[in-house]
Design a protein around this motif. Structure first.
Motif, PDB file in Angstrom:
ATOM      1  N   GLY A  70       8.680  -0.157  33.376  1.00 16.87           N
ATOM      2  CA  GLY A  70       9.663   0.664  33.148  1.00 16.87           C
ATOM      3  C   GLY A  70      10.369  -0.169  32.030  1.00 16.87           C
ATOM      4  N   SER A  71      11.655  -0.505  32.203  1.00 20.92           N
ATOM      5  CA  SER A  71      12.356  -1.263  31.423  1.00 20.92           C
ATOM      6  C   SER A  71      12.551  -2.727  31.699  1.00 20.92           C
ATOM      7  CB  SER A  71      13.859  -0.852  31.275  1.00 20.92           C
ATOM      8  OG  SER A  71      14.502  -1.072  32.602  1.00 20.92           O
ATOM      9  N   ALA A  72      11.651  -3.137  32.745  1.00 21.47           N
ATOM     10  CA  ALA A  72      11.505  -4.580  32.970  1.00 21.47           C
ATOM     11  C   ALA A  72      12.833  -5.461  33.241  1.00 21.47           C
ATOM     12  CB  ALA A  72      10.658  -5.198  31.783  1.00 21.47           C
ATOM     13  N   GLU A  73      14.001  -4.585  33.458  1.00 19.25           N
ATOM     14  CA  GLU A  73      15.180  -5.239  33.980  1.00 19.25           C
ATOM     15  C   GLU A  73      15.385  -5.849  35.277  1.00 19.25           C
ATOM     16  OE1 GLU A  73      18.103  -5.426  31.744  1.00 19.25           O
ATOM     17  OE2 GLU A  73      16.834  -4.558  30.200  1.00 19.25           O
ATOM     18  N   THR A  74      14.523  -5.259  36.152  1.00 20.47           N
ATOM     19  CA  THR A  74      14.446  -5.710  37.493  1.00 20.47           C
ATOM     20  C   THR A  74      13.192  -6.406  38.139  1.00 20.47           C
ATOM     21  OG1 THR A  74      14.069  -3.591  38.303  1.00 20.47           O
ATOM     22  CG2 THR A  74      16.544  -4.127  38.077  1.00 20.47           C
ATOM     23  N   THR A  75      12.322  -6.341  37.420  1.00 22.59           N
ATOM     24  CA  THR A  75      10.882  -6.948  37.823  1.00 22.59           C
ATOM     25  C   THR A  75      10.830  -8.419  37.898  1.00 22.59           C
ATOM     26  OG1 THR A  75      10.060  -4.634  37.173  1.00 22.59           O
ATOM     27  CG2 THR A  75       8.338  -6.726  37.861  1.00 22.59           C
ATOM     28  N   ASN A  76      11.093  -9.009  38.917  1.00 25.33           N
ATOM     29  CA  ASN A  76      10.670 -10.501  38.969  1.00 25.33           C
ATOM     30  C   ASN A  76       9.149 -10.874  38.607  1.00 25.33           C
ATOM     31  OD1 ASN A  76      10.196 -13.263  40.362  1.00 25.33           O
ATOM     32  ND2 ASN A  76      12.513 -12.945  40.441  1.00 25.33           N
ATOM     33  N   ILE A  77       8.977 -11.760  37.921  1.00 26.20           N
ATOM     34  CA  ILE A  77       7.881 -12.143  37.617  1.00 26.20           C
ATOM     35  C   ILE A  77       7.088 -12.803  38.715  1.00 26.20           C
ATOM     36  CG2 ILE A  77       6.317 -13.772  36.078  1.00 26.20           C
ATOM     37  CD1 ILE A  77       8.659 -13.434  33.872  1.00 26.20           C
ATOM     38  N   TRP A  78       7.800 -13.562  39.136  1.00 26.69           N
ATOM     39  CA  TRP A  78       7.069 -14.621  40.242  1.00 26.69           C
ATOM     40  C   TRP A  78       6.788 -14.045  41.608  1.00 26.69           C
ATOM     41  CZ3 TRP A  78       4.698 -17.742  37.323  1.00 26.69           C
ATOM     42  CH2 TRP A  78       5.399 -18.241  36.120  1.00 26.69           C
ATOM     43  N   ARG A  79       7.772 -12.740  42.219  1.00 28.03           N
ATOM     44  CA  ARG A  79       7.762 -12.536  43.541  1.00 28.03           C
ATOM     45  C   ARG A  79       7.405 -10.917  43.564  1.00 28.03           C
ATOM     46  NH1 ARG A  79      13.197 -15.036  43.741  1.00 28.03           N
ATOM     47  NH2 ARG A  79      13.818 -12.663  43.365  1.00 28.03           N
ATOM     48  N   THR A  80       6.849 -10.121  42.628  1.00 24.92           N
ATOM     49  CA  THR A  80       6.867  -8.786  42.448  1.00 24.92           C
ATOM     50  C   THR A  80       5.187  -8.832  42.120  1.00 24.92           C
ATOM     51  OG1 THR A  80       9.072  -8.600  42.001  1.00 24.92           O
ATOM     52  CG2 THR A  80       7.221  -6.496  41.784  1.00 24.92           C
ATOM     53  N   CYS A  94       4.121 -21.753  37.494  1.00 24.12           N
ATOM     54  CA  CYS A  94       4.346 -22.055  35.981  1.00 24.12           C
ATOM     55  C   CYS A  94       4.677 -23.597  35.947  1.00 24.12           C
ATOM     56  CB  CYS A  94       5.241 -21.037  34.923  1.00 24.12           C
ATOM     57  SG  CYS A  94       5.273 -21.704  33.447  1.00 24.12           S
ATOM     58  N   PRO A  95       4.101 -24.545  35.212  1.00 23.71           N
ATOM     59  CA  PRO A  95       4.559 -25.913  35.338  1.00 23.71           C
ATOM     60  C   PRO A  95       5.812 -26.306  34.724  1.00 23.71           C
ATOM     61  CG  PRO A  95       2.854 -25.680  34.024  1.00 23.71           C
ATOM     62  CD  PRO A  95       3.032 -24.360  34.679  1.00 23.71           C
ATOM     63  N   ARG A  96       6.454 -25.511  34.025  1.00 27.10           N
ATOM     64  CA  ARG A  96       7.696 -25.623  33.084  1.00 27.10           C
ATOM     65  C   ARG A  96       8.876 -25.098  33.885  1.00 27.10           C
ATOM     66  NH1 ARG A  96       7.147 -21.809  28.285  1.00 27.10           N
ATOM     67  NH2 ARG A  96       9.436 -21.868  28.893  1.00 27.10           N
ATOM     68  N   PRO A  97      10.024 -26.226  33.907  1.00 23.77           N
ATOM     69  CA  PRO A  97      11.051 -26.064  34.707  1.00 23.77           C
ATOM     70  C   PRO A  97      12.207 -24.930  34.382  1.00 23.77           C
ATOM     71  CG  PRO A  97      11.498 -27.993  33.308  1.00 23.77           C
ATOM     72  CD  PRO A  97      10.064 -27.610  33.079  1.00 23.77           C
ATOM     73  N   ASP A  98      11.998 -24.481  32.962  1.00 20.88           N
ATOM     74  CA  ASP A  98      12.717 -23.246  32.527  1.00 20.88           C
ATOM     75  C   ASP A  98      12.014 -21.932  32.233  1.00 20.88           C
ATOM     76  OD1 ASP A  98      11.298 -24.704  30.696  1.00 20.88           O
ATOM     77  OD2 ASP A  98      12.776 -24.280  28.942  1.00 20.88           O
ATOM     78  N   VAL A  99      11.257 -21.750  33.568  1.00 20.14           N
ATOM     79  CA  VAL A  99      10.403 -20.366  33.054  1.00 20.14           C
ATOM     80  C   VAL A  99      11.391 -19.281  33.125  1.00 20.14           C
ATOM     81  CG1 VAL A  99       8.548 -21.726  34.101  1.00 20.14           C
ATOM     82  CG2 VAL A  99       9.958 -20.263  35.628  1.00 20.14           C
ATOM     83  N   PRO A 100      10.878 -18.105  32.445  1.00 18.91           N
ATOM     84  CA  PRO A 100      11.776 -17.055  32.727  1.00 18.91           C
ATOM     85  C   PRO A 100      11.554 -16.340  33.897  1.00 18.91           C
ATOM     86  CG  PRO A 100       9.698 -16.809  31.224  1.00 18.91           C
ATOM     87  CD  PRO A 100       9.790 -17.979  31.605  1.00 18.91           C
ATOM     88  N   GLN A 101      12.421 -15.792  34.416  1.00 19.02           N
ATOM     89  CA  GLN A 101      12.361 -15.177  35.824  1.00 19.02           C
ATOM     90  C   GLN A 101      11.921 -13.340  35.923  1.00 19.02           C
ATOM     91  OE1 GLN A 101      12.516 -16.951  38.782  1.00 19.02           O
ATOM     92  NE2 GLN A 101      12.258 -18.493  37.150  1.00 19.02           N
ATOM     93  N   LEU A 102      12.347 -12.751  34.709  1.00 19.96           N
ATOM     94  CA  LEU A 102      11.942 -11.274  34.795  1.00 19.96           C
ATOM     95  C   LEU A 102      11.179 -11.113  33.776  1.00 19.96           C
ATOM     96  CD1 LEU A 102      15.950 -10.160  35.186  1.00 19.96           C
ATOM     97  CD2 LEU A 102      14.068 -10.393  36.848  1.00 19.96           C
ATOM     98  N   VAL A 103      10.346  -9.821  34.144  1.00 16.01           N
ATOM     99  CA  VAL A 103       9.308  -9.277  33.030  1.00 16.01           C
ATOM    100  C   VAL A 103      10.008  -9.063  31.548  1.00 16.01           C
ATOM    101  CG1 VAL A 103       7.815  -7.622  32.494  1.00 16.01           C
ATOM    102  CG2 VAL A 103       7.960  -8.614  34.773  1.00 16.01           C
TER     103      VAL A 103
END
Length: 111
Positions: A70-80, A94-103
């Motif tokens: 949908g709008s990707a506002e609430t979909t967590n990349i790592w847990r969904t 992801c090996p980077r410490p500053d990874v995005p959290q939402l789609v």
């Protein structure tokens, strides 16, 4: 017979997930998961036999469902589960410490 039983429990879990205003879904939410969503609930300390069975159905159901973005506002990349593929339906890590959290953070805004 066990797979038939699990299929029936998964159907009950699907009903609770989709019919959030039904009496059974509202009662279960108040008692077992007032502050989280149905798919992320832990079993708890002393669950009833009904909740234990529905949780087992939910676990079976969650292995096969994926989320529409949908709008990707609430979909967590790592847990969904959101990637349509066989096997695990979410990124591992992801090996980077500053990874995005939402789609939505992966999508470039239209300019």
């Amino acid at each position: 017979m066990k797979f038939f039983y699990l299929a029936l429990l998964a159907r009950q879990a699907w009903h609770i997930l989709n019919e959030t205003n039904s009496l059974s879904a509202r009662v279960l939410k108040v008692v077992y998961y007032p502050s989280t969503d149905f798919l992320n609930v832990k079993l708890g300390v002393s669950p009833s036999r009904v909740w234990r069975a529905i949780s087992e159905g939910r676990d079976v159901l969650s292995q096969g469902i994926i989320r529409r973005i949908g709008s990707a506002e609430t979909t967590n990349i790592w847990r969904t589960n959101w990637l349509p593929r066989d096997g695990q339906l979410q990124p591992i890590s992801c090996p980077r410490p500053d990874v995005p959290q939402l789609v939505k953070d992966l999508i470039d805004p239209l300019t």
